[in-house]
Design a protein around this motif. Structure first.
Motif, PDB file in Angstrom:
ATOM      1  N   VAL A 225       0.839  -1.205   0.000  1.00 40.45           N
ATOM      2  CA  VAL A 225       0.000   0.000   0.000  1.00 40.45           C
ATOM      3  C   VAL A 225       0.873   1.255   0.000  1.00 40.45           C
ATOM      4  N   LEU A 226       1.963   1.228   0.764  1.00 41.16           N
ATOM      5  CA  LEU A 226       2.902   2.349   0.771  1.00 41.16           C
ATOM      6  C   LEU A 226       3.456   2.596  -0.630  1.00 41.16           C
ATOM      7  N   GLY A 227       3.730   1.519  -1.343  1.00 38.92           N
ATOM      8  CA  GLY A 227       4.229   1.637  -2.707  1.00 38.92           C
ATOM      9  C   GLY A 227       3.226   2.309  -3.633  1.00 38.92           C
ATOM     10  N   PHE A 228       1.923   1.976  -3.459  1.00 36.60           N
ATOM     11  CA  PHE A 228       0.886   2.631  -4.262  1.00 36.60           C
ATOM     12  C   PHE A 228       0.933   4.145  -4.062  1.00 36.60           C
ATOM     13  N   GLY A 229       1.030   4.552  -2.801  1.00 40.97           N
ATOM     14  CA  GLY A 229       1.019   5.980  -2.497  1.00 40.97           C
ATOM     15  C   GLY A 229       2.241   6.696  -3.042  1.00 40.97           C
ATOM     16  N   ILE A 230       3.417   6.099  -2.862  1.00 40.95           N
ATOM     17  CA  ILE A 230       4.652   6.718  -3.356  1.00 40.95           C
ATOM     18  C   ILE A 230       4.643   6.803  -4.881  1.00 40.95           C
ATOM     19  N   PHE A 231       4.156   5.749  -5.522  1.00 41.65           N
ATOM     20  CA  PHE A 231       4.067   5.749  -6.981  1.00 41.65           C
ATOM     21  C   PHE A 231       3.140   6.865  -7.462  1.00 41.65           C
ATOM     22  N   GLY A 232       2.020   7.050  -6.765  1.00 37.42           N
ATOM     23  CA  GLY A 232       1.087   8.101  -7.142  1.00 37.42           C
ATOM     24  C   GLY A 232       1.688   9.487  -7.003  1.00 37.42           C
ATOM     25  N   ILE A 233       2.449   9.696  -5.944  1.00 43.54           N
ATOM     26  CA  ILE A 233       3.104  10.997  -5.736  1.00 43.54           C
ATOM     27  C   ILE A 233       4.156  11.237  -6.816  1.00 43.54           C
ATOM     28  N   ALA A 234       4.942  10.180  -7.130  1.00 47.01           N
ATOM     29  CA  ALA A 234       5.960  10.315  -8.172  1.00 47.01           C
ATOM     30  C   ALA A 234       5.317  10.621  -9.521  1.00 47.01           C
ATOM     31  N   ARG A 235       4.178  10.015  -9.771  1.00 51.69           N
ATOM     32  CA  ARG A 235       3.499  10.260 -11.054  1.00 51.69           C
ATOM     33  C   ARG A 235       2.938  11.672 -11.122  1.00 51.69           C
ATOM     34  N   ALA A 236       2.487  12.184  -9.988  1.00 49.77           N
ATOM     35  CA  ALA A 236       1.998  13.562  -9.949  1.00 49.77           C
ATOM     36  C   ALA A 236       3.130  14.546 -10.217  1.00 49.77           C
ATOM     37  N   LEU A 237       4.344  14.189  -9.798  1.00 46.43           N
ATOM     38  CA  LEU A 237       5.498  15.071  -9.977  1.00 46.43           C
ATOM     39  C   LEU A 237       6.096  14.979 -11.379  1.00 46.43           C
ATOM     40  N   TYR A 238       6.188  13.734 -11.899  1.00 49.32           N
ATOM     41  CA  TYR A 238       6.970  13.524 -13.117  1.00 49.32           C
ATOM     42  C   TYR A 238       6.145  13.038 -14.316  1.00 49.32           C
ATOM     43  N   GLY A 239       4.832  12.861 -14.121  1.00 51.95           N
ATOM     44  CA  GLY A 239       4.000  12.450 -15.250  1.00 51.95           C
ATOM     45  C   GLY A 239       3.937  10.948 -15.419  1.00 51.95           C
ATOM     46  N   MET A 240       4.907  10.340 -16.116  1.00 49.44           N
ATOM     47  CA  MET A 240       4.941   8.905 -16.402  1.00 49.44           C
ATOM     48  C   MET A 240       3.637   8.427 -17.029  1.00 49.44           C
ATOM     49  N   PRO A 241       3.316   8.878 -18.270  1.00 50.63           N
ATOM     50  CA  PRO A 241       2.066   8.479 -18.924  1.00 50.63           C
ATOM     51  C   PRO A 241       2.127   7.055 -19.472  1.00 50.63           C
ATOM     52  N   LEU A 242       2.294   6.095 -18.589  1.00 47.27           N
ATOM     53  CA  LEU A 242       2.355   4.690 -18.974  1.00 47.27           C
ATOM     54  C   LEU A 242       0.983   4.061 -18.788  1.00 47.27           C
ATOM     55  N   ALA A 243       0.499   3.359 -19.818  1.00 52.19           N
ATOM     56  CA  ALA A 243      -0.859   2.822 -19.777  1.00 52.19           C
ATOM     57  C   ALA A 243      -1.041   1.840 -18.618  1.00 52.19           C
ATOM     58  N   TRP A 244      -0.039   0.971 -18.389  1.00 52.39           N
ATOM     59  CA  TRP A 244      -0.178  -0.044 -17.354  1.00 52.39           C
ATOM     60  C   TRP A 244      -0.213   0.571 -15.954  1.00 52.39           C
ATOM     61  N   ALA A 245       0.355   1.781 -15.817  1.00 51.75           N
ATOM     62  CA  ALA A 245       0.440   2.404 -14.495  1.00 51.75           C
ATOM     63  C   ALA A 245      -0.925   2.820 -13.968  1.00 51.75           C
ATOM     64  N   ASP A 246      -1.908   2.998 -14.864  1.00 52.38           N
ATOM     65  CA  ASP A 246      -3.239   3.407 -14.423  1.00 52.38           C
ATOM     66  C   ASP A 246      -3.870   2.379 -13.484  1.00 52.38           C
ATOM     67  N   ALA A 247      -3.469   1.121 -13.623  1.00 51.00           N
ATOM     68  CA  ALA A 247      -4.052   0.062 -12.795  1.00 51.00           C
ATOM     69  C   ALA A 247      -3.449   0.021 -11.398  1.00 51.00           C
ATOM     70  N   PHE A 248      -2.376   0.765 -11.166  1.00 51.84           N
ATOM     71  CA  PHE A 248      -1.702   0.713  -9.868  1.00 51.84           C
ATOM     72  C   PHE A 248      -1.518   2.092  -9.256  1.00 51.84           C
ATOM     73  N   CYS A 249      -2.231   3.083  -9.783  1.00 52.20           N
ATOM     74  CA  CYS A 249      -1.968   4.449  -9.350  1.00 52.20           C
ATOM     75  C   CYS A 249      -3.248   5.274  -9.391  1.00 52.20           C
ATOM     76  N   LEU A 250      -3.489   6.049  -8.345  1.00 51.72           N
ATOM     77  CA  LEU A 250      -4.659   6.933  -8.312  1.00 51.72           C
ATOM     78  C   LEU A 250      -4.472   8.154  -9.202  1.00 51.72           C
ATOM     79  N   THR A 251      -3.212   8.538  -9.439  1.00 55.56           N
ATOM     80  CA  THR A 251      -2.921   9.732 -10.226  1.00 55.56           C
ATOM     81  C   THR A 251      -2.983   9.425 -11.708  1.00 55.56           C
ATOM     82  N   PRO A 252      -3.760  10.174 -12.498  1.00 59.46           N
ATOM     83  CA  PRO A 252      -3.801   9.919 -13.938  1.00 59.46           C
ATOM     84  C   PRO A 252      -2.470  10.226 -14.591  1.00 59.46           C
ATOM     85  N   GLY A 253      -2.201   9.575 -15.719  1.00 56.49           N
ATOM     86  CA  GLY A 253      -0.932   9.755 -16.401  1.00 56.49           C
ATOM     87  C   GLY A 253      -0.767  11.150 -16.967  1.00 56.49           C
ATOM     88  N   VAL A 254      -1.875  11.768 -17.384  1.00 57.58           N
ATOM     89  CA  VAL A 254      -1.824  13.125 -17.932  1.00 57.58           C
ATOM     90  C   VAL A 254      -2.624  14.036 -17.017  1.00 57.58           C
TER      91      VAL A 254
END
Length: 256
Positions: A225-254
């Motif tokens: 669960v901690l990993g989900f949260g950290i991944f979401g924060i990183a995606r909010a900061l750096y984008g990472m518009p990867l299609a597969w990431a949508d299934a593991f992250c609350l933050t949208p890719g764009v």
């Protein structure tokens, strides 16, 4: 909210089931006892038809209990999401939505640390929830023994309001979902995620429930669960518009 964003919430409920077993393990383990009896009856004293009837009865009561529990989660999620959704409809600000995404992911970080017992700040929310639970708890005793699906359903509806830091963290996500419908969907995804662990504990009894509450299980669940949260924060900061990431992250890719 993209429907795919509900998947990490489901996964959080799935791995966080080790905590749910600790909160509800005593109730669900009771379903592994034989039917309406107050204590297990040796199988040798029962016919095959009686054993089948007892098993089906246990299954119906277990299903009713979880339906009531998840129904209460959805009700709370609809209330939380509806209140904040009304505010958002009046104030359409991009920065407010961004703040909501940050808070949602930070709540997942807090939940991961809570499951690991590394940070117990969510206990404060549980303390506040005791105010409501004191009024509801007396009614749970009136429903015992759980000798009918109706009683199990009612108990599940009451038990859904049991003070729980994990549930409250999910309610925060439901609140940030932006509408009553989305808030209910968040809590439905979470509730369905908790089912495998609780159903397994209900079928296998107290031995499995005790095994799932070990420190290693809690730490592993917390890390996920901690990993989900950290991944979401990183995606909010750096984008990472990867299609597969949508299934593991609350933050949208764009970000909008």
């Amino acid at each position: 909210m993209n429907p795919l964003q509900l998947f990490p919430i489901f996964l959080a409920g799935l791995v966080g089931g080790v905590h749910c077993v600790g909160m509800c393990g005593g109730i669900v383990s009771a379903f592994s006892a034989t039917g309406r009896h107050a204590f297990p009856v040796p199988v040798v004293t029962m016919t095959t038809a009686q054993a089948l009837d007892e098993t089906m009865g246990n299954g119906l009561r277990m299903t009713a209990y979880h339906a009531g529990r998840i129904g209460s989660y959805m009700t709370a999620g609809a209330i939380a999401g509806g209140v904040i959704g009304g505010v958002q409809s009046l104030v359409q600000l991009a920065w407010l939505q961004l703040v909501g995404l940050w808070l949602a992911n930070l709540m997942l970080v807090a939940l991961g640390l809570y499951l690991m017992r590394a940070w117990l700040g969510l206990n404060w929310l549980e303390t506040k929830g005791q105010l409501l639970w004191r009024h509801l708890q007396p009614y749970t005793r009136r429903l015992l023994p759980l000798d009918s699906p109706g009683k199990a359903l009612a108990l599940g509806m009451l038990w859904g309001w049991l003070p729980c830091g994990m549930v409250y963290s999910m309610l925060t996500l439901a609140m940030l979902a932006g509408s009553a419908t989305r808030g209910a969907a968040v809590m439905l995804a979470f509730g369905l995620g908790t089912l495998p662990a609780l159903v397994a504990a209900g079928l296998a009894g107290t031995r499995l429930a005790e095994g799932m509450r070990t420190p290693r299980m809690r730490q592993a669940a917390g890390l996920v669960v901690l990993g989900f949260g950290i991944f979401g924060i990183a995606r909010a900061l750096y984008g990472m518009p990867l299609a597969w990431a949508d299934a593991f992250c609350l933050t949208p890719g764009v970000m909008q």
